[in-house]
Enzyme design. Structure first.
Site, short mmCIF file in Angstrom:
data_model
loop_
_atom_site.label_atom_id
_atom_site.label_comp_id
_atom_site.label_asym_id
_atom_site.label_seq_id
_atom_site.Cartn_x
_atom_site.Cartn_y
_atom_site.Cartn_z
N ASP A 1 4.10 101.61 58.35
CA ASP A 1 3.52 100.47 57.64
C ASP A 1 4.46 99.98 56.54
O ASP A 1 5.39 100.68 56.13
CB ASP A 1 2.16 100.84 57.02
N GLU B 1 0.99 104.75 54.75
CA GLU B 1 1.60 105.46 53.61
C GLU B 1 1.50 104.63 52.35
O GLU B 1 1.27 105.15 51.26
CB GLU B 1 3.06 105.79 53.91
N HIS C 1 9.28 96.79 48.33
CA HIS C 1 8.04 96.09 47.98
C HIS C 1 8.31 94.70 47.40
O HIS C 1 7.50 94.15 46.68
CB HIS C 1 7.16 96.91 46.99
ZN ZN Z 1 8.09 104.26 51.89
#
Ligand code: ZN
Length: 422
Positions: free
Chosen positions: A92, A186, A392
């Site tokens: 993910d 995760e 991210h």
């Molecule tokens: Zn990671």
């Protein structure tokens, strides 16, 4: 001038690592915080099924997807090596930035300068990203600027599959039994929760979910979530005098009374812990503040939780009619003590990294990994580098050279584990 690879092995693996990586990042596997099942989103299964097919094609005959969206597969040992060793990555990507429609761009022989991406006005500026500046001459992969790249953690997935494919194609290279595990969710803190450690059957494992070449992370924060709920007394404001107790104000008071110049993520570093309110909501009658608390030391983590509790209780006590409840739940433990109980796992990793010509760097992570919980569940699992950065965010990037080094380290790990005594 193109940079050299860390070894001939890394160079030999590079094309396959990149080919797989570019294929995996195009699949939308963004996980979701509201989870009604495992995995939290169906896109993750698209990649997991693709991985099962690829592992079967490589020759891992038992490759399969389990009921919770975990991929498990075995590459049998070449000899009599007593240990089965795990290799783990997550499929993910983070819900914190757009994850659908990833169009990766490969910048061959990166010139060390600013990279302007075609979409979203995104710029990768080595002045602000000092690590990027050190990758001149590498092949660097970015998104198109308006999405994540997904190197976290598809770099790790691609490295494991490429390394296992190499080992399967070269049975003359010694290896122990290798257990491959690809986990969902995760990024929403659930990658390990439904991981079937017994079925996996490894004595220890490595997550490939770090960044810079050489990293071995065998220490993580211990984490807990703390929820404070204030109940006030909600009365029509026209006749509220002396009666109304405003829960929203109590929540504000709690936040004002907690330390702001210390014990926060924005004022701490290295081994310092913190408490962090990440969500506040409510109205006059009812208000809720959710915190995470983090520390490397479990006793100090307990003190951080106790501070939230005692502050909330004092705020409520000062206001007759107010009620407060404080609850906390552990999220993940510092993996250190579990990994320390099986010192071979870090020792072999350090030797494998050195064999690739890289100096190992052991440092604690100010966060958790799948390995934190897996270590507690009886599978000591430190974390290794993957070559990805700026996770991210739409600025996420990865070095093909470093990804290839990581894949080569896996091949070397296998060789060293094949010789480890029981
Ligand atoms: Zn990671």
């Amino acid at each position: 001038m193109p940079a050299a690879y860390t070894s001939e092995l890394a160079e030999a693996l590079a094309a396959d690592v990149l080919d797989r990586f570019l294929r995996y990042v195009r699949v939308d596997t963004q996980s979701a915080r509201d989870r009604n099942g495992s995995p939290s989103t169906p896109g993750q299964l698209d990649l997991s099924r693709m991985l099962v097919d690829e592992l079967l094609a490589i020759g891992l005959e038992d490759a399969a997807l389990d009921d919770n969206g975990y991929v498990f597969a075995t590459l049998p040992a070449t000899g009599e090596a007593p240990h089965a060793v795990g290799l783990i990555a997550h499929v993910d990507v983070s819900p914190d930035a757009p994850g659908a429609g990833v169009e990766p761009i490969v910048h061959r022989d990166y010139d060390g300068g600013r990279v302007e991406l075609p979409r979203g006005g995104t710029v990768l500026d080595p002045a602000e990203m000092p690590v990027l500046a050190t990758k001149a001459g590498h092949d660097v992969v970015t998104s198109s600027g308006d999405t994540l790249l997904g190197a976290d953690d598809k770099a790790g997935v691609a490295e494991i599959v490429a390394a296992v494919a190499h080992l399967a194609a070269h049975p003359e290279l010694p290896r122990p039994t290798l257990k491959v595990g690809f986990t969902p969710d995760e990024e929403v803190g659930e990658g390990a929760s439904l991981f079937d450690v017994e079925r996996f059957g490894a004595v220890c494992a490595y997550t490939l979910d770090g960044s810079q070449p050489g990293e071995i992370q065998d220490e993580t924060f211990s984490g807990a979530e703390v929820t404070v709920v204030f109940e006030g007394v909600d009365i029509h404001t026209g006749w509220a005098k002396g009666k109304l107790v405003n829960a929203a104000r109590l929540a504000g008071r709690l936040l004002a009374e907690l330390p702001a110049d210390t014990l926060t993520p924005e004022t701490t570093e290295e081994r310092e812990g913190f408490v962090h309110p990440f969500e506040v909501g409510g109205d006059a009658g009812h208000a809720q503040v959710r915190f995470i608390a983090r520390d490397f030391d479990d006793a100090l983590l307990g003190e951080h939780i106790a501070l939230i509790r005692s502050t909330a209780e004092a705020v409520a006590r000062a206001e007759p009619g107010a009620r407060v409840t404080v609850s906390d739940r552990p999220q993940y433990p510092n993996m250190r003590r579990f990994v320390d109980a099986f010192p071979q796992v870090v020792d072999v990793a350090e030797r494998a990294i050195r064999a690739e010509g890289i100096e190992p760097v052991r440092e604690p992570i100010r966060g958790g990994t799948d390995g934190s919980k897996l270590s507690e569940m009886g599978l000591p699992t430190p974390n290794l580098f993957t070559g990805g950065h700026e996770y991210h965010s739409v600025r996420e990037w990865a070095s093909v050279h470093d990804m290839s080094s990581a894949a080569a380290v896996i091949v070397r790990l296998a060789g060293l584990w094949a010789e480890e005594p029981a």
